[in-house]
Design a protein around this motif. Structure first.
Motif, PDB file in Angstrom:
ATOM      1  N   GLN A  49      42.662  41.236 -10.372  1.00  0.00           N
ATOM      2  CA  GLN A  49      41.825  42.432 -10.255  1.00  0.00           C
ATOM      3  C   GLN A  49      41.097  42.816 -11.545  1.00  0.00           C
ATOM      4  O   GLN A  49      40.309  43.762 -11.536  1.00  0.00           O
ATOM      5  N   ASP A  50      41.359  42.105 -12.624  1.00  0.00           N
ATOM      6  CA  ASP A  50      40.777  42.484 -13.912  1.00  0.00           C
ATOM      7  C   ASP A  50      39.949  41.371 -14.541  1.00  0.00           C
ATOM      8  O   ASP A  50      39.788  41.335 -15.760  1.00  0.00           O
ATOM      9  N   SER A  51      39.425  40.468 -13.717  1.00  0.00           N
ATOM     10  CA  SER A  51      38.616  39.357 -14.226  1.00  0.00           C
ATOM     11  C   SER A  51      37.239  39.351 -13.592  1.00  0.00           C
ATOM     12  O   SER A  51      37.050  39.813 -12.463  1.00  0.00           O
ATOM     13  N   TYR A  52      36.292  38.812 -14.331  1.00  0.00           N
ATOM     14  CA  TYR A  52      34.891  38.759 -13.916  1.00  0.00           C
ATOM     15  C   TYR A  52      34.304  37.483 -14.505  1.00  0.00           C
ATOM     16  O   TYR A  52      34.780  37.004 -15.542  1.00  0.00           O
ATOM     17  N   PHE A  53      33.297  36.910 -13.856  1.00  0.00           N
ATOM     18  CA  PHE A  53      32.689  35.703 -14.411  1.00  0.00           C
ATOM     19  C   PHE A  53      31.170  35.825 -14.436  1.00  0.00           C
ATOM     20  O   PHE A  53      30.567  36.589 -13.687  1.00  0.00           O
ATOM     21  N   LEU A  54      30.580  35.050 -15.325  1.00  0.00           N
ATOM     22  CA  LEU A  54      29.124  34.937 -15.451  1.00  0.00           C
ATOM     23  C   LEU A  54      28.810  33.473 -15.701  1.00  0.00           C
ATOM     24  O   LEU A  54      29.392  32.853 -16.590  1.00  0.00           O
ATOM     25  N   MET A  55      27.904  32.922 -14.898  1.00  0.00           N
ATOM     26  CA  MET A  55      27.489  31.531 -15.031  1.00  0.00           C
ATOM     27  C   MET A  55      25.987  31.505 -15.341  1.00  0.00           C
ATOM     28  O   MET A  55      25.194  32.097 -14.612  1.00  0.00           O
ATOM     29  N   ARG A  56      25.633  30.814 -16.434  1.00  0.00           N
ATOM     30  CA  ARG A  56      24.224  30.709 -16.830  1.00  0.00           C
ATOM     31  C   ARG A  56      23.858  29.245 -17.065  1.00  0.00           C
ATOM     32  O   ARG A  56      24.698  28.458 -17.483  1.00  0.00           O
ATOM     33  N   ARG A  57      22.594  28.910 -16.826  1.00  0.00           N
ATOM     34  CA  ARG A  57      22.110  27.536 -16.999  1.00  0.00           C
ATOM     35  C   ARG A  57      21.193  27.461 -18.210  1.00  0.00           C
ATOM     36  O   ARG A  57      20.374  28.353 -18.447  1.00  0.00           O
ATOM     37  N   PHE A  58      21.350  26.379 -18.974  1.00  0.00           N
ATOM     38  CA  PHE A  58      20.503  26.121 -20.136  1.00  0.00           C
ATOM     39  C   PHE A  58      20.090  24.655 -20.122  1.00  0.00           C
ATOM     40  O   PHE A  58      20.804  23.806 -19.593  1.00  0.00           O
ATOM     41  N   ASP A  59      18.957  24.350 -20.722  1.00  0.00           N
ATOM     42  CA  ASP A  59      18.489  22.965 -20.793  1.00  0.00           C
ATOM     43  C   ASP A  59      19.212  22.164 -21.871  1.00  0.00           C
ATOM     44  O   ASP A  59      19.500  20.986 -21.687  1.00  0.00           O
ATOM     45  N   THR A  60      19.484  22.818 -23.013  1.00  0.00           N
ATOM     46  CA  THR A  60      20.104  22.135 -24.147  1.00  0.00           C
ATOM     47  C   THR A  60      21.060  23.093 -24.860  1.00  0.00           C
ATOM     48  O   THR A  60      20.972  24.318 -24.683  1.00  0.00           O
ATOM     49  N   LEU A  61      21.943  22.543 -25.691  1.00  0.00           N
ATOM     50  CA  LEU A  61      22.822  23.398 -26.497  1.00  0.00           C
ATOM     51  C   LEU A  61      22.019  24.240 -27.483  1.00  0.00           C
ATOM     52  O   LEU A  61      22.313  25.413 -27.699  1.00  0.00           O
TER      53      LEU A  61
END
Length: 112
Positions: A49-61
């Motif tokens: 109940q205390d976790s959340y996620f975020l996923m993001r895309r990038f082309d390069t480091l």
């Protein structure tokens, strides 16, 4: 063509996930869109109940680093929701994966 996916897992202070989600939707997510950050998915984690996620895309480091430095260094972030959002986070971890485009599209919950 491979793409980089960053997954952030936030451990939030107990009992405030709904407030974090509200702030993310109303403040942070619109900012990420304005700054052209490709958000693949986000939301409450199903394992507690205390976790959340975020996923993001990038082309390069290098592109990831530049994007994060620009976004998190901006006055809009620092003078906007930063303090309120950070106050709700106990800690977070992040991983970066190299995935093919089909896999990223399969993970995508946010149209771009």
């Amino acid at each position: 063509m491979s793409q980089l996916i960053e997954i952030r897992s936030y451990n939030l202070k107990p009992g405030i996930r709904e407030e974090f989600h509200r702030l993310f939707l109303q403040e942070a997510f619109p900012m990420l869109q304005r700054w052209n950050v490709d958000v693949v998915a986000y939301g409450p984690s199903t394992h507690d109940q205390d976790s959340y996620f975020l996923m993001r895309r990038f082309d390069t480091l290098a592109g990831r680093e530049e994007s994060e430095n620009t976004f998190y260094g901006s006055d809009e972030w620092k003078q906007g929701p930063r303090a309120a959002i950070i106050a709700l986070i106990e800690n977070y971890t992040e991983i970066v994966l190299e995935l093919d485009e089909a896999t990223v599209d399969g993970l995508r919950r946010i149209p771009h």
